[in-house]
Design a protein around this motif. Structure first.
Motif, PDB file in Angstrom:
ATOM      1  N   HIS A  19       0.843  -1.195   0.000  1.00  0.00           N
ATOM      2  CA  HIS A  19       0.000   0.000   0.000  1.00  0.00           C
ATOM      3  C   HIS A  19       0.877   1.244   0.000  1.00  0.00           C
ATOM      4  CE1 HIS A  19      -3.599  -2.416   0.944  1.00  0.00           C
ATOM      5  NE2 HIS A  19      -2.747  -3.149   1.652  1.00  0.00           N
ATOM      6  N   PRO A  20       0.548   2.237  -0.833  1.00  0.00           N
ATOM      7  CA  PRO A  20       1.364   3.452  -0.893  1.00  0.00           C
ATOM      8  C   PRO A  20       1.224   4.305   0.364  1.00  0.00           C
ATOM      9  CG  PRO A  20      -0.569   3.662  -2.302  1.00  0.00           C
ATOM     10  CD  PRO A  20      -0.545   2.252  -1.824  1.00  0.00           C
ATOM     11  N   GLN A  21       2.337   4.829   0.822  1.00  0.00           N
ATOM     12  CA  GLN A  21       2.356   5.718   1.976  1.00  0.00           C
ATOM     13  C   GLN A  21       2.085   7.156   1.545  1.00  0.00           C
ATOM     14  OE1 GLN A  21       5.839   3.090   4.250  1.00  0.00           O
ATOM     15  NE2 GLN A  21       6.074   5.309   4.120  1.00  0.00           N
ATOM     16  N   LYS A  22       1.930   8.040   2.515  1.00  0.00           N
ATOM     17  CA  LYS A  22       1.777   9.457   2.205  1.00  0.00           C
ATOM     18  C   LYS A  22       3.097  10.034   1.668  1.00  0.00           C
ATOM     19  CE  LYS A  22       0.642  11.113   6.301  1.00  0.00           C
ATOM     20  NZ  LYS A  22       0.422  12.061   7.425  1.00  0.00           N
ATOM     21  N   GLN A  23       4.211   9.378   1.985  1.00  0.00           N
ATOM     22  CA  GLN A  23       5.513   9.804   1.466  1.00  0.00           C
ATOM     23  C   GLN A  23       5.667   9.251   0.042  1.00  0.00           C
ATOM     24  OE1 GLN A  23       5.145   8.072   4.382  1.00  0.00           O
ATOM     25  NE2 GLN A  23       5.534   9.645   5.939  1.00  0.00           N
ATOM     26  N   ALA A  24       5.839  10.107  -0.903  1.00  0.00           N
ATOM     27  CA  ALA A  24       5.901   9.704  -2.314  1.00  0.00           C
ATOM     28  C   ALA A  24       6.989   8.660  -2.531  1.00  0.00           C
ATOM     29  CB  ALA A  24       6.163  10.919  -3.189  1.00  0.00           C
ATOM     30  N   GLY A  25       6.619   7.607  -3.266  1.00  0.00           N
ATOM     31  CA  GLY A  25       7.586   6.583  -3.634  1.00  0.00           C
ATOM     32  C   GLY A  25       7.845   5.537  -2.573  1.00  0.00           C
ATOM     33  N   LEU A  26       7.137   5.610  -1.431  1.00  0.00           N
ATOM     34  CA  LEU A  26       7.325   4.632  -0.357  1.00  0.00           C
ATOM     35  C   LEU A  26       6.029   3.860  -0.103  1.00  0.00           C
ATOM     36  CD1 LEU A  26       9.458   6.643   2.246  1.00  0.00           C
ATOM     37  CD2 LEU A  26      10.253   5.048   0.479  1.00  0.00           C
ATOM     38  N   ASN A  27       6.179   2.667   0.451  1.00  0.00           N
ATOM     39  CA  ASN A  27       5.042   1.776   0.670  1.00  0.00           C
ATOM     40  C   ASN A  27       5.173   1.059   2.000  1.00  0.00           C
ATOM     41  OD1 ASN A  27       3.991   1.604  -2.413  1.00  0.00           O
ATOM     42  ND2 ASN A  27       6.225   1.441  -2.378  1.00  0.00           N
ATOM     43  N   TRP A  28       4.013   0.651   2.554  1.00  0.00           N
ATOM     44  CA  TRP A  28       4.046  -0.340   3.612  1.00  0.00           C
ATOM     45  C   TRP A  28       3.581  -1.673   3.040  1.00  0.00           C
ATOM     46  CZ3 TRP A  28      -0.319   3.105   4.372  1.00  0.00           C
ATOM     47  CH2 TRP A  28      -1.571   2.499   4.363  1.00  0.00           C
ATOM     48  N   ILE A  29       4.109  -2.747   3.611  1.00  0.00           N
ATOM     49  CA  ILE A  29       3.719  -4.090   3.200  1.00  0.00           C
ATOM     50  C   ILE A  29       3.167  -4.809   4.418  1.00  0.00           C
ATOM     51  CG2 ILE A  29       4.468  -6.306   2.259  1.00  0.00           C
ATOM     52  CD1 ILE A  29       6.621  -4.902   0.710  1.00  0.00           C
TER      53      ILE A  29
ATOM     54  N   GLY B  24      13.568  -1.435   4.080  1.00  0.00           N
ATOM     55  CA  GLY B  24      12.573  -0.497   4.592  1.00  0.00           C
ATOM     56  C   GLY B  24      13.194   0.570   5.469  1.00  0.00           C
ATOM     57  N   ASP B  25      12.343   1.158   6.343  1.00  0.00           N
ATOM     58  CA  ASP B  25      12.829   2.222   7.222  1.00  0.00           C
ATOM     59  C   ASP B  25      13.279   1.708   8.582  1.00  0.00           C
ATOM     60  OD1 ASP B  25      10.433   1.651   8.505  1.00  0.00           O
ATOM     61  OD2 ASP B  25       9.414   3.451   7.792  1.00  0.00           O
ATOM     62  N   GLY B  26      13.279   0.392   8.751  1.00  0.00           N
ATOM     63  CA  GLY B  26      13.749  -0.200   9.997  1.00  0.00           C
ATOM     64  C   GLY B  26      12.668  -0.433  11.036  1.00  0.00           C
ATOM     65  N   ASP B  27      11.425  -0.024  10.758  1.00  0.00           N
ATOM     66  CA  ASP B  27      10.343  -0.175  11.722  1.00  0.00           C
ATOM     67  C   ASP B  27       9.563  -1.466  11.486  1.00  0.00           C
ATOM     68  OD1 ASP B  27      10.900   2.211  12.978  1.00  0.00           O
ATOM     69  OD2 ASP B  27       9.365   3.359  11.914  1.00  0.00           O
ATOM     70  N   ILE B  28       9.157  -2.094  12.592  1.00  0.00           N
ATOM     71  CA  ILE B  28       8.205  -3.204  12.591  1.00  0.00           C
ATOM     72  C   ILE B  28       6.935  -2.676  13.248  1.00  0.00           C
ATOM     73  CG2 ILE B  28       7.689  -5.515  13.440  1.00  0.00           C
ATOM     74  CD1 ILE B  28       9.926  -5.548  11.403  1.00  0.00           C
ATOM     75  N   ARG B  29       5.803  -2.813  12.561  1.00  0.00           N
ATOM     76  CA  ARG B  29       4.533  -2.268  13.054  1.00  0.00           C
ATOM     77  C   ARG B  29       3.538  -3.411  13.256  1.00  0.00           C
ATOM     78  NH1 ARG B  29       3.577   3.348  11.179  1.00  0.00           N
ATOM     79  NH2 ARG B  29       5.579   4.246  10.547  1.00  0.00           N
ATOM     80  N   LEU B  30       3.230  -3.698  14.513  1.00  0.00           N
ATOM     81  CA  LEU B  30       2.284  -4.749  14.843  1.00  0.00           C
ATOM     82  C   LEU B  30       0.861  -4.206  14.777  1.00  0.00           C
ATOM     83  CD1 LEU B  30       4.130  -6.177  17.983  1.00  0.00           C
ATOM     84  CD2 LEU B  30       4.491  -6.777  15.580  1.00  0.00           C
ATOM     85  N   THR B  31      -0.095  -5.074  14.443  1.00  0.00           N
ATOM     86  CA  THR B  31      -1.490  -4.653  14.359  1.00  0.00           C
ATOM     87  C   THR B  31      -2.356  -5.506  15.283  1.00  0.00           C
ATOM     88  OG1 THR B  31      -2.531  -6.105  12.699  1.00  0.00           O
ATOM     89  CG2 THR B  31      -1.005  -4.417  11.877  1.00  0.00           C
TER      90      THR B  31
ATOM     91  N   GLY C 241       8.184   1.947   4.780  1.00  0.00           N
ATOM     92  CA  GLY C 241       9.302   2.628   4.146  1.00  0.00           C
ATOM     93  C   GLY C 241       9.959   1.848   3.025  1.00  0.00           C
ATOM     94  N   ILE C 242       9.208   0.970   2.368  1.00  0.00           N
ATOM     95  CA  ILE C 242       9.743   0.194   1.241  1.00  0.00           C
ATOM     96  C   ILE C 242       9.608   1.039  -0.030  1.00  0.00           C
ATOM     97  CG2 ILE C 242       9.566  -1.934  -0.087  1.00  0.00           C
ATOM     98  CD1 ILE C 242      10.194  -2.570   2.755  1.00  0.00           C
ATOM     99  N   SER C 243      10.706   1.342  -0.653  1.00  0.00           N
ATOM    100  CA  SER C 243      10.651   2.141  -1.876  1.00  0.00           C
ATOM    101  C   SER C 243      10.010   1.348  -3.006  1.00  0.00           C
ATOM    102  CB  SER C 243      12.053   2.592  -2.296  1.00  0.00           C
ATOM    103  OG  SER C 243      12.815   1.487  -2.738  1.00  0.00           O
ATOM    104  N   ASP C 244       9.464   2.063  -3.982  1.00  0.00           N
ATOM    105  CA  ASP C 244       8.879   1.387  -5.145  1.00  0.00           C
ATOM    106  C   ASP C 244       9.876   0.418  -5.775  1.00  0.00           C
ATOM    107  OD1 ASP C 244       6.579   2.861  -4.772  1.00  0.00           O
ATOM    108  OD2 ASP C 244       7.057   4.360  -6.307  1.00  0.00           O
ATOM    109  N   ALA C 245      11.133   0.826  -5.825  1.00  0.00           N
ATOM    110  CA  ALA C 245      12.164   0.004  -6.462  1.00  0.00           C
ATOM    111  C   ALA C 245      12.459  -1.268  -5.669  1.00  0.00           C
ATOM    112  CB  ALA C 245      13.454   0.818  -6.622  1.00  0.00           C
TER     113      ALA C 245
END
Length: 585
Positions: free
Chosen positions: A359-369, A394-401, A410-414
């Motif tokens: 899913h695309p983040q608010k930061q252009a070119g970055l995604n969360w998976i 990624g950006d080094g963060d782990i996000r639990l739900t 923080g996963i770039s499109d590339a």
């Protein structure tokens, strides 16, 4: 030998008696009716008030009064040295340190962490794998409070686990018993295109406020607080004692227009109640101060005699919201701000699949998976692998739900393709059926003495059967919980199953099974599910759930009608009869 004491002996005895007297005063075992003092005084005074009125303290209140769990840590250390399981009183006390002795289900401890807003760094996550491998199962579970549990901890490793968690800059303190539990918040905080507020600083501030104030430990019963930033993934804040809901207030309603937290109180869906709107709004930076006042009113007036009535909901039921909020205002020394319901703009909708996939983040070119886990379970190898993906791609963060899974941000499109391949190599998935995306189950009888069924195993069987026999084309949340504690919140599922011992003969023999409910929901669709079937054997549950889903697919008005909408417009008796006919075909 002379009967007289030496000067040194006299000084020792004087000091001992003085210390004993001070301890009794501090604990409320009063000599000369002195007032309790110290950080526990608010609790001791509440207990004294109950006793003075002729009430009888609950057993757990006596445990706390006899010896505060934080003062007993040296005995936990000694029990670990002796590899000794705890007696009942200490089993309760050690929950203040995050440890639950879960015999007879398992002759070992479970340890629950504290992870504010469900977020930790990749190196902390990798460290959890080391702890699990060295001292535990080895595995970890992501829980329904966006948290982690470690299980199968022998008594000898109890303090090893607690201290290793602290070495990682993480915490287990206060994650069990009569305390404020893990603080949840929007898992996509700071990266969600539709959020109104980044909940991370507010959840973190409240987390440390609790940890550093001993007077906030030892409440009448457990207490939950959640922060919803109005993002795409539900945090289920309306199931909490305090729900801070990010809202936008319109102009022209007596307050400055903008983004606030709306305050809702009293959620406890295991007791069939959601947090209710108070009409109060507050600036985000006021959240900790207001939460503190609410908790202190609860400490003073919550039920210390009946554990079943010791939650905030019952104070609200007895007092009403106006009286309770007036008491909160007295604690604050200022009035709370209220606005009419029409002042609040509607919340943006949830996306039931936003916690799975790219899913695309608010930061252009970055995604969360969002990564689908097997009902929350992770092996050490998977934990380390995900930590490495977060670190390198990624950006080094782990996000639990709260949906028992996790996100890497923080996963770039590339880097998306490489990240997906690395996740798949760990035998994990980012694409699951609409049913598995919303499948939630508590620990169950495998690791919990209260559970009447093996919920995780049965949830997996239900999903496997339904995926094979039902062409489900829309998300349906199925929640399995093992007992009345409702850790998996069965009342809010589209379909909810609660464990039951099902009779199989006249001699009293029983097998694992469930009562099945339908029509639950949360947020704008909040509703308590209604019972559809009683005493369904666990072996029959997959087919029964499949029949329920088939009735929905055949009888719904259109493909846009959700399961919740269908279940609520369909009379329960009619629904039951149709499902029975479906089963007979």
């Amino acid at each position: 030998m002379s009967g007289d004491f030496t000067p040194d002996q006299k000084r020792y005895l004087e000091g001992f008696v003085s210390g004993l007297s001070a301890s009794r005063v501090a604990r409320g075992n009063v000599l000369g009716r002195s007032e309790p003092v110290g950080p526990d005084a608010i609790h001791l005074k509440a207990q004294d008030k109950v006793v003075a009125a002729g009430g009888k303290l609950a057993e757990q209140e006596k445990f706390k009064r006899d010896e505060h769990p934080f003062d007993a840590y040296p005995r936990l250390v000694q029990q670990a040295r002796d590899n000794q399981p705890p007696k009942p009183a200490d089993n309760f006390r050690w929950r203040y340190h995050g440890l639950f002795y879960v015999a007879p289900a398992q002759n070992s401890y479970m340890c629950r962490l504290r992870i504010p807003n469900g977020m930790l760094k990749h190196w902390q996550f990798a460290g959890i794998a080391d702890i699990a491998e060295q001292f535990c199962g080895p595995y970890a579970h992501v829980t329904t409070r966006a948290n982690l549990q470690l299980r199968e901890i022998e008594p000898k490793n109890a303090t090893n686990v607690i201290e290793a968690i602290q070495d990682l800059g993480l915490w287990s303190r206060g994650s069990g018993a009569d305390n404020i539990r893990n603080v949840t918040g929007t898992p996509t905080a700071g990266i969600d295109p539709q959020e109104l507020l980044d909940t991370r600083p507010h959840a973190r501030e409240w987390h440390f406020h609790i940890l550093n104030d001993r007077s906030l430990f030892g409440l009448p019963r457990k207490f939950n607080v959640a922060y919803d930033g109005a993002g795409r993934i539900a945090v289920l804040e309306d199931t909490n004692d305090i729900a801070f809901q990010a809202v936008r207030v319109r102009d022209g309603h007596g307050v400055e227009a903008g983004v606030y937290y709306r305050l809702a109180l009293g959620g406890i869906t295991g007791h069939r109640d959601f947090a209710r709107d108070t009409g109060v709004i507050l600036k985000p930076e006021e959240a900790t101060r207001v939460a503190d006042a609410i908790v202190r009113v609860f400490i003073e007036h919550g039920d210390r005699t009946n554990r079943n009535k010791a939650r905030l909901k019952y104070v609200l039921d007895a007092w009403g919201f106006d009286k309770f909020l007036k008491a909160v205002e007295e604690k604050l020394g200022t009035a709370l701000v209220r606005v009419a319901a029409e002042a609040i703009e509607p919340r943006a909708i949830f996306d039931k699949l936003a916690h799975i996939g790219v899913h695309p983040q608010k930061q252009a070119g970055l995604n969360w998976i969002g990564i689908a886990l097997n009902l929350g379970r992770l092996s050490p190898a998977q934990i380390r692998g995900l930590a490495e993906i977060a670190h390198t791609l990624g950006d080094g963060d782990i996000r639990l739900t709260v949906w028992q899974n996790l996100l890497i941000s923080g996963i770039s499109d590339a880097n998306v393709t490489a990240a997906l391949a690395a996740i798949e190599a760990l035998e994990l998935s980012t694409s699951v059926s609409p049913l598995r995306a919303g499948l939630v189950a508590c620990t169950g009888a495998t690791g919990c003495r209260f559970a009447a069924a093996h919920t995780k195993e049965d949830a997996d069987a239900i999903a496997a059967w339904c995926e094979q026999h039902v062409a489900l084309d829309t998300p349906v949340n199925i929640h399995l919980t093992g007992c009345h504690h409702s850790c998996a919140q069965h009342y809010i599922g589209d379909i909810g199953l609660i464990g039951a011992r099902v009779p199989v003969n006249d001699e009293g023999d029983t097998v694992d099974g469930y009562n099945i409910l339908v029509g639950g929901g949360y947020g704008p669709e909040a509703a308590i599910a209604r019972e559809l079937f009683q005493n369904v054997k666990a072996d029959d549950a997959p087919r029964t759930v499949a029949h329920i889903l088939t009735v929905y697919l055949r009888q719904r008005i259109s493909t846009t009608e959700s399961f919740a909408e269908f279940a609520r417009r369909t009379d329960t008796n009619v629904f039951r009869d149709i499902a029975k006919l479906e089963a007979a075909e």
